[in-house]
Design an enzyme around this catalytic site. Structure first.
Site, PDB file in Angstrom:
ATOM      1  N   ARG A 239       0.860  -1.180   0.000  1.00 54.63           N
ATOM      2  CA  ARG A 239       0.000   0.000   0.000  1.00 54.63           C
ATOM      3  C   ARG A 239       0.899   1.233   0.000  1.00 54.63           C
ATOM      4  NH1 ARG A 239      -3.577  -2.598  -1.531  1.00 54.63           N
ATOM      5  NH2 ARG A 239      -5.602  -3.001  -0.599  1.00 54.63           N
ATOM      6  N   GLU A 268      -3.247   7.904  -4.477  1.00 55.42           N
ATOM      7  CA  GLU A 268      -3.583   7.270  -5.759  1.00 55.42           C
ATOM      8  C   GLU A 268      -4.860   7.928  -6.265  1.00 55.42           C
ATOM      9  OE1 GLU A 268      -3.911   3.000  -5.572  1.00 55.42           O
ATOM     10  OE2 GLU A 268      -1.929   2.802  -4.684  1.00 55.42           O
ATOM     11  N   HIS A 287      -1.396   0.466  -9.787  1.00 57.31           N
ATOM     12  CA  HIS A 287      -2.066  -0.485  -8.886  1.00 57.31           C
ATOM     13  C   HIS A 287      -2.686  -1.646  -9.682  1.00 57.31           C
ATOM     14  CE1 HIS A 287      -3.935  -0.706  -4.608  1.00 57.31           C
ATOM     15  NE2 HIS A 287      -3.752  -1.912  -5.097  1.00 57.31           N
TER      16      HIS A 287
HETATM   17  P1  NAP Z   1      -0.913 -11.585   4.587  1.00 53.91           P
HETATM   18  O1  NAP Z   1      -0.880 -13.008   4.157  1.00 53.91           O
HETATM   19  O2  NAP Z   1      -1.755 -11.203   5.757  1.00 53.91           O
HETATM   20  O3  NAP Z   1       0.603 -11.118   4.809  1.00 53.91           O
HETATM   21  C1  NAP Z   1       0.990  -9.957   5.449  1.00 53.91           C
HETATM   22  C2  NAP Z   1       1.960 -10.352   6.526  1.00 53.91           C
HETATM   23  O4  NAP Z   1       2.630  -9.190   7.027  1.00 53.91           O
HETATM   24  C3  NAP Z   1       1.278 -11.027   7.722  1.00 53.91           C
HETATM   25  O5  NAP Z   1       1.816 -12.307   7.886  1.00 53.91           O
HETATM   26  C4  NAP Z   1       1.615 -10.115   8.884  1.00 53.91           C
HETATM   27  O6  NAP Z   1       1.859 -10.826  10.063  1.00 53.91           O
HETATM   28  C5  NAP Z   1       2.880  -9.438   8.412  1.00 53.91           C
HETATM   29  N1  NAP Z   1       3.114  -8.162   9.088  1.00 53.91           N
HETATM   30  C6  NAP Z   1       2.216  -7.281   9.573  1.00 53.91           C
HETATM   31  N2  NAP Z   1       2.845  -6.223  10.103  1.00 53.91           N
HETATM   32  C7  NAP Z   1       4.171  -6.435   9.959  1.00 53.91           C
HETATM   33  C8  NAP Z   1       5.312  -5.704  10.307  1.00 53.91           C
HETATM   34  N3  NAP Z   1       5.235  -4.493  10.890  1.00 53.91           N
HETATM   35  N4  NAP Z   1       6.516  -6.233  10.027  1.00 53.91           N
HETATM   36  C9  NAP Z   1       6.628  -7.446   9.439  1.00 53.91           C
HETATM   37  N5  NAP Z   1       5.567  -8.202   9.088  1.00 53.91           N
HETATM   38  C10 NAP Z   1       4.349  -7.693   9.327  1.00 53.91           C
HETATM   39  O7  NAP Z   1      -1.407 -10.666   3.384  1.00 53.91           O
HETATM   40  P2  NAP Z   1      -1.093 -10.831   1.824  1.00 53.91           P
HETATM   41  O8  NAP Z   1      -2.198 -11.577   1.176  1.00 53.91           O
HETATM   42  O9  NAP Z   1       0.300 -11.291   1.669  1.00 53.91           O
HETATM   43  O10 NAP Z   1      -1.227  -9.312   1.365  1.00 53.91           O
HETATM   44  C11 NAP Z   1      -0.419  -8.306   1.934  1.00 53.91           C
HETATM   45  C12 NAP Z   1      -0.873  -6.931   1.512  1.00 53.91           C
HETATM   46  O11 NAP Z   1      -0.553  -6.722   0.147  1.00 53.91           O
HETATM   47  C13 NAP Z   1      -2.387  -6.719   1.570  1.00 53.91           C
HETATM   48  O12 NAP Z   1      -2.814  -6.346   2.864  1.00 53.91           O
HETATM   49  C14 NAP Z   1      -2.607  -5.605   0.565  1.00 53.91           C
HETATM   50  O13 NAP Z   1      -2.567  -4.353   1.197  1.00 53.91           O
HETATM   51  C15 NAP Z   1      -1.436  -5.747  -0.374  1.00 53.91           C
HETATM   52  N6  NAP Z   1      -1.843  -6.203  -1.709  1.00 53.91           N
HETATM   53  C16 NAP Z   1      -1.696  -5.357  -2.749  1.00 53.91           C
HETATM   54  C17 NAP Z   1      -2.043  -5.780  -4.017  1.00 53.91           C
HETATM   55  C18 NAP Z   1      -1.880  -4.864  -5.183  1.00 53.91           C
HETATM   56  O14 NAP Z   1      -2.672  -4.939  -6.100  1.00 53.91           O
HETATM   57  N7  NAP Z   1      -0.865  -4.024  -5.193  1.00 53.91           N
HETATM   58  C19 NAP Z   1      -2.568  -7.049  -4.214  1.00 53.91           C
HETATM   59  C20 NAP Z   1      -2.708  -7.880  -3.129  1.00 53.91           C
HETATM   60  C21 NAP Z   1      -2.342  -7.444  -1.870  1.00 53.91           C
HETATM   61  P3  NAP Z   1       0.702 -10.993  11.180  1.00 53.91           P
HETATM   62  O15 NAP Z   1      -0.247 -11.971  10.618  1.00 53.91           O
HETATM   63  O16 NAP Z   1       1.477 -11.457  12.371  1.00 53.91           O
HETATM   64  O17 NAP Z   1       0.109  -9.619  11.374  1.00 53.91           O
HETATM   65  C1  GLV Z   2      -5.226  -4.991  -3.891  1.00 57.18           C
HETATM   66  O1  GLV Z   2      -4.550  -4.041  -3.669  1.00 57.18           O
HETATM   67  C2  GLV Z   2      -5.781  -5.839  -2.889  1.00 57.18           C
HETATM   68  O2  GLV Z   2      -5.600  -5.551  -1.694  1.00 57.18           O
HETATM   69  O3  GLV Z   2      -6.439  -6.810  -3.259  1.00 57.18           O
END
Ligand code: NAP
Ligand code: GLV
Length: 327
Positions: A239, A268, A287
């Site tokens: 983000r 954005e 994005h």
């Molecule tokens: P996820 O599986 O929940 O992974 C995020 C990880 O980050 C979690 O394991 C969390 O641990 C850890 N975390 C939280 N705070 C932290 C910190 N300060 N330092 C180190 N680790 C930390 O989520 P995901 O599916 O991988 O997605 C992650 C993020 O990517 C989403 O929330 C979204 O904002 C973004 N995203 C963007 C796009 C795009 O289109 N650009 C697409 C998909 C996702 P805990 O569980 O212990 O909190």
């Molecule tokens: C995209 O940014 C998502 O969080 O799915």
């Protein structure tokens, strides 16, 4: 019996819309761009279900206008645009789309990494501008990906998927995570868990994969840039607000770091005149990390399934506040 009313805040992939229409009386915002907030405030009053996108702010003020609302379903995995606590207080379940976009988003993070390392966007512009002369040993030289150190902040679904790609490219992978990672996972993934300071200081490429929360807002700030290698490349597909934009602009201008490749920015969208967009050492895409036909379809259907369950008073398949179903 009449169907519940649902507002879908943008045109979505057909399969998702069809799944919503099967269970609800649907209104789709057909305008260009996000639904204006005042229109959303007015339309929310009469619906039982909200099918929204990450561009829609679902906050206390909106919920106060939504006496009939029974479910909020976002077509995204990130749900920082929703005040989940406010929904929970009203016993409104919130659904999101984890998992189905993991690999596609990791592909994009890795594409940004590769493009930044090998100056792909610059090189394509060079050819289009008619500058391509004879082969030149010093032309558009970049940095190797193989053998370099990748730092991953947030070893969740997407962070792990990026690590899988990086080990395939022969990179050393350092990860910083919120909790200790089990030894077997570390060894299977071929990554080392390190402190935040170490990942910042040792990475040639630093890729951010944390959710946006009050704790992670501006996690990458001026102090962090000052501790990164001057040759380092930052990749952000998480983000925009996880990175302090002003500090990033200064770090790129002063060459405190070498380059940034961003799928997400704050704010954005960015205008073409934004100073970050105009920098030669910053690659920005709008994005699009989850934007493959197959993945966007899966996200749209998954969000519809969450919505359908919520309207039926059943637990959502993917719910960020499952406590609302506790008796
Ligand atoms: P996820 O599986 O929940 O992974 C995020 C990880 O980050 C979690 O394991 C969390 O641990 C850890 N975390 C939280 N705070 C932290 C910190 N300060 N330092 C180190 N680790 C930390 O989520 P995901 O599916 O991988 O997605 C992650 C993020 O990517 C989403 O929330 C979204 O904002 C973004 N995203 C963007 C796009 C795009 O289109 N650009 C697409 C998909 C996702 P805990 O569980 O212990 O909190
Ligand atoms: C995209 O940014 C998502 O969080 O799915």
């Amino acid at each position: 019996m009449s169907k519940p009313r649902v507002l879908v805040t943008r045109r979505i992939p057909e399969a998702g819309l069809k799944a919503v229409q099967d269970c609800a009386d649907v209104e789709v915002w057909e305008g260009e761009g996000p639904i204006p907030h005042d229109v959303l405030l007015q339309k929310i009053a009469s619906v039982e279900g909200l099918y929204c996108l990450l561009t829609d702010v679902v906050d206390e003020a909106l919920l106060a206008q939504a006496p009939r609302l029974r479910v909020v379903s976002t077509m995204a995995v990130g749900y920082d645009h929703i005040d989940v606590h406010a929904c929970t207080r009203r016993k409104i379940p919130v659904g999101n789309t984890p998992g189905v976009l993991t690999e596609t988003t990791a592909d994009c993070a890795f594409a940004l990494l590769m493009a930044a390392a090998r100056r792909i966007s610059e090189a394509a512009e060079f050819v289009k501008a008619g500058c391509w002369g004879a082969w030149d040993p010093t032309l558009l030289v970049g940095h190797d990906v193989h053998g370099a150190t990748l730092g991953i902040i947030g070893f969740g679904r997407i962070g792990q998927a990026v690590a899988r790609r990086a080990t395939g490219f022969g990179m050393r992978v350092l990860v910083n995570h919120s909790r200790p990672i089990a030894d077997d996972i570390l060894s299977q993934s071929h990554v080392e868990q390190v402190s935040f300071d170490q990942v910042v200081a040792e990475s040639d490429f630093l890729s951010v994969h944390v959710p946006l929360t009050p704790e992670t807002q501006h996690l990458i700030d001026r102090q962090v840039f000052n501790r990164m290698k001057p040759t380092a490349i930052l990749i952000n597909t998480a983000r925009g607000k996880v990175v302090d934009s002003e500090a990033l602009l200064d770090a790129l201008r002063d060459r405190t770091i070498a380059y940034a490749a961003l799928d997400v920015t704050d704010p954005e969208p960015l205008s073409a005149q934004d100073p970050l967009v105009m920098l030669p050492n910053c690659l920005i895409v709008p994005h699009i990390a989850s934007a493959s036909v197959a993945t966007r379809t899966k996200m749209a259907v998954m969000a519809a399934e969450n919505l359908r369950a919520g309207l039926a008073g059943q637990p959502l398949p993917h719910c960020v506040n499952p406590e609302v179903f506790e008796k």
